[in-house]
Design an enzyme around this catalytic site. Structure first.
Site, PDB file in Angstrom:
ATOM      1  N   ASN A  92       0.817  -1.217   0.000  1.00 16.90           N
ATOM      2  CA  ASN A  92       0.000   0.000   0.000  1.00 16.90           C
ATOM      3  C   ASN A  92       0.851   1.267   0.000  1.00 16.90           C
ATOM      4  OD1 ASN A  92      -2.275  -1.570   0.014  1.00 16.90           O
ATOM      5  ND2 ASN A  92      -2.746  -1.266   2.174  1.00 16.90           N
TER       6      ASN A  92
ATOM      7  N   ASP B 194       1.189   1.124  -9.567  1.00 13.03           N
ATOM      8  CA  ASP B 194      -0.107   0.471  -9.431  1.00 13.03           C
ATOM      9  C   ASP B 194      -0.021  -0.995  -9.863  1.00 13.03           C
ATOM     10  OD1 ASP B 194      -2.962   0.445  -8.938  1.00 13.03           O
ATOM     11  OD2 ASP B 194      -3.224   0.413 -11.108  1.00 13.03           O
TER      12      ASP B 194
ATOM     13  N   ASP C  13       2.282  -3.132  -7.057  1.00 16.21           N
ATOM     14  CA  ASP C  13       1.870  -3.288  -5.660  1.00 16.21           C
ATOM     15  C   ASP C  13       1.346  -4.697  -5.396  1.00 16.21           C
ATOM     16  OD1 ASP C  13      -0.519  -3.060  -7.003  1.00 16.21           O
ATOM     17  OD2 ASP C  13      -1.236  -1.310  -5.903  1.00 16.21           O
TER      18      ASP C  13
ATOM     19  N   ARG D 252       2.420 -10.183  -3.097  1.00 14.16           N
ATOM     20  CA  ARG D 252       2.682 -11.620  -3.175  1.00 14.16           C
ATOM     21  C   ARG D 252       4.099 -11.953  -2.696  1.00 14.16           C
ATOM     22  NH1 ARG D 252      -0.867 -10.662  -7.398  1.00 14.16           N
ATOM     23  NH2 ARG D 252       0.763 -10.061  -8.878  1.00 14.16           N
TER      24      ARG D 252
ATOM     25  N   ASP E 292      -6.058  -0.225  -3.422  1.00 10.89           N
ATOM     26  CA  ASP E 292      -5.624  -0.055  -4.813  1.00 10.89           C
ATOM     27  C   ASP E 292      -6.729   0.573  -5.653  1.00 10.89           C
ATOM     28  OD1 ASP E 292      -5.609  -1.393  -7.725  1.00 10.89           O
ATOM     29  OD2 ASP E 292      -3.539  -1.196  -7.060  1.00 10.89           O
ATOM     30  N   HIS E 293      -7.946   0.051  -5.530  1.00  7.55           N
ATOM     31  CA  HIS E 293      -9.063   0.585  -6.305  1.00  7.55           C
ATOM     32  C   HIS E 293      -9.429   2.003  -5.865  1.00  7.55           C
ATOM     33  CE1 HIS E 293      -9.590  -3.390  -8.004  1.00  7.55           C
ATOM     34  NE2 HIS E 293     -10.587  -2.966  -8.729  1.00  7.55           N
TER      35      HIS E 293
ATOM     36  N   ASP F  51      -7.005   4.275  -7.493  1.00 11.52           N
ATOM     37  CA  ASP F  51      -7.323   4.336  -8.922  1.00 11.52           C
ATOM     38  C   ASP F  51      -8.524   5.240  -9.174  1.00 11.52           C
ATOM     39  OD1 ASP F  51      -5.259   2.644  -9.558  1.00 11.52           O
ATOM     40  OD2 ASP F  51      -6.505   0.847  -9.678  1.00 11.52           O
TER      41      ASP F  51
END
Length: 411
Positions: A48, A100, A103, A108, A121-122, A125
């Site tokens: 993040n 973006d 991340d 992972r 993330d969204h 965006d």
């Protein structure tokens, strides 16, 4: 009272990100670069943090533009923005796309993948979407115009469609030409070209630029300016995405034995929200400039963008918790009250009650911006607290008690 029920929190354990990316540019060019670039980041850096860093770069670009063009008029208003500003916007947007993209790879690598990361993330965006509409419209020399409004609607519609599609299919689909990949690269190109030639470059007719004015039949077509042509191209893109997204949703609904038309009703919240915003913008004012022609245009778009980010944030929350689709937003009432007030001269041939002059109209727009910000900030705070509290609870001994496996709790 919390946003999430116990069942919704339990459903977080079942969440797993799924995505389909059909972009050749992403597969053969960008993804190898992203795979290498993520290795430059220490494992101690949270995913993040990378996402937020990308958004901060865009915010810097946004601030830079308005240092030199505070009235948002570009060259049409005689404003000469230094060319390096546009180059920095192009580089900044490319870096945002890169951050973006990595991340998730960083999540992972560090074992921090989870629903909260996808929501963050969204959310970034969604906010970036409106910021880039404002920046790109300035670079295209559109400024305060209905073309900028059309660009806002088209861009937000694409984002809403993608989120709506992910809610119903359980997967994030990126087509052969998608906004997060090719769309961003196209806007980066616009910034770079503007950096070389200035915003007025986009006022040229497309036929004149291609030296086709003497070609039979072609010379009979309208010589649309490049910036207008770009908007027309975007409209076709929206239509294509509507058909593509619905095709994916339709197949998913048929496979699940559910109605294939009911999901279409859940497109109405976006149409209602956008219609209210446009209704507010079209208000007639005879004593002051129309809202779209005033310095309040950008704050108005920012308020709209924050409300949209809140809307899609609730959609993503419903997706990761398997909850009901959010079809109502109380901000519609807020916006409609002021939209009707502004349009009283048109509707009932009487003056506005609240927005009686330019000063009161500015107060209403900035108040709406503040309320939109705090509503979204409250939503984000509640979601973060409830999810993190669910993933781990601190006992009296000060030790975190696991609610879910350790790799999930790290989220």
């Amino acid at each position: 009272m919390g946003l999430l029920s116990k069942d919704a929190l339990e459903n977080l354990k079942k969440y797993a990100y799924k995505g389909v990316d059909k972009s050749l540019v992403s597969k053969y060019v960008l993804n190898p670069f992203w795979t290498w670039f993520v290795t430059l980041w220490p494992l101690s850096v949270a995913p993040n943090t990378i996402t937020l860093s990308g958004l901060c770069i865009v915010l810097f670009n946004f601030g830079t533009i308005f240092v030199y063009d505070p009235a948002y008029l570009a060259e049409k208003g005689g404003v000469d923005v230094p060319r390096w500003v546009y180059f920095s916007c192009g580089v900044g947007l490319f870096l945002y796309q890169t951050f973006d993209a990595i991340d998730g790879k960083q999540a992972r690598r560090t074992g921090m993948a989870g629903p909260l990361g996808e929501m963050f993330d969204h959310g970034c965006d969604a906010m970036n979407t409106t910021l880039e509409v404002i920046l790109a419209s300035q670079a295209l020399n559109l400024g305060r115009s209905w073309w900028t409004v059309a660009s806002q609607i088209a861009t937000l519609a694409n984002f809403y469609l993608t989120t709506w599609e992910e809610y119903h299919t359980g997967q994030l689909y990126l087509a052969e030409f998608s906004g997060p990949v090719e769309g961003i690269l196209l806007i980066c190109s616009i910034f770079i070209i503007t950096g070389f030639y200035g915003p007025s470059f986009w006022d040229q007719g497309i036929i004149s630029l291609l030296h086709l004015t003497n070609v039979p039949f072609i010379n009979q077509l309208p010589d649309l300016p490049l910036n207008d042509s770009f908007m027309v191209f975007g409209a076709f893109g929206v239509c294509f995405n509507v058909l593509s997204s619905y095709g994916n949703v339709r197949r998913a609904m048929r496979a699940a034995g559910k109605s294939t038309t009911r999901p279409l009703l859940l497109l109405l919240p976006f149409l209602v929200s956008a219609s209210i915003q446009v209704f507010w913008l079209i208000h007639p004012r005879y004593d002051t400039p129309a809202l779209i022609q005033s310095a309040l245009f950008v704050p108005f778009l920012c308020a709209w963008g924050l409300q949209f980010a809140h809307q899609v944030g609730r959609m993503i929350l419903a997706h990761v918790t398997r909850g009901p689709f959010p079809s109502w937003d109380w901000m519609w009432v807020w916006n409609m009250v002021f939209a009707v007030d502004a349009n009283l001269p048109l509707l009932f041939d009487r003056p506005s009650i609240i927005q009686t002059d330019a000063k009161w109209r500015a107060a209403v727009v900035y108040l709406t911006l503040a309320v939109s910000f705090f509503a979204y900030a409250r939503f984000c705070t509640l979601v973060i607290n409830e999810i993190t509290n669910f993933y781990g609870k601190k006992g009296e001994d000060g030790v975190w008690k696991d609610a879910v496996p350790d790799e999930k709790r790290k989220t």
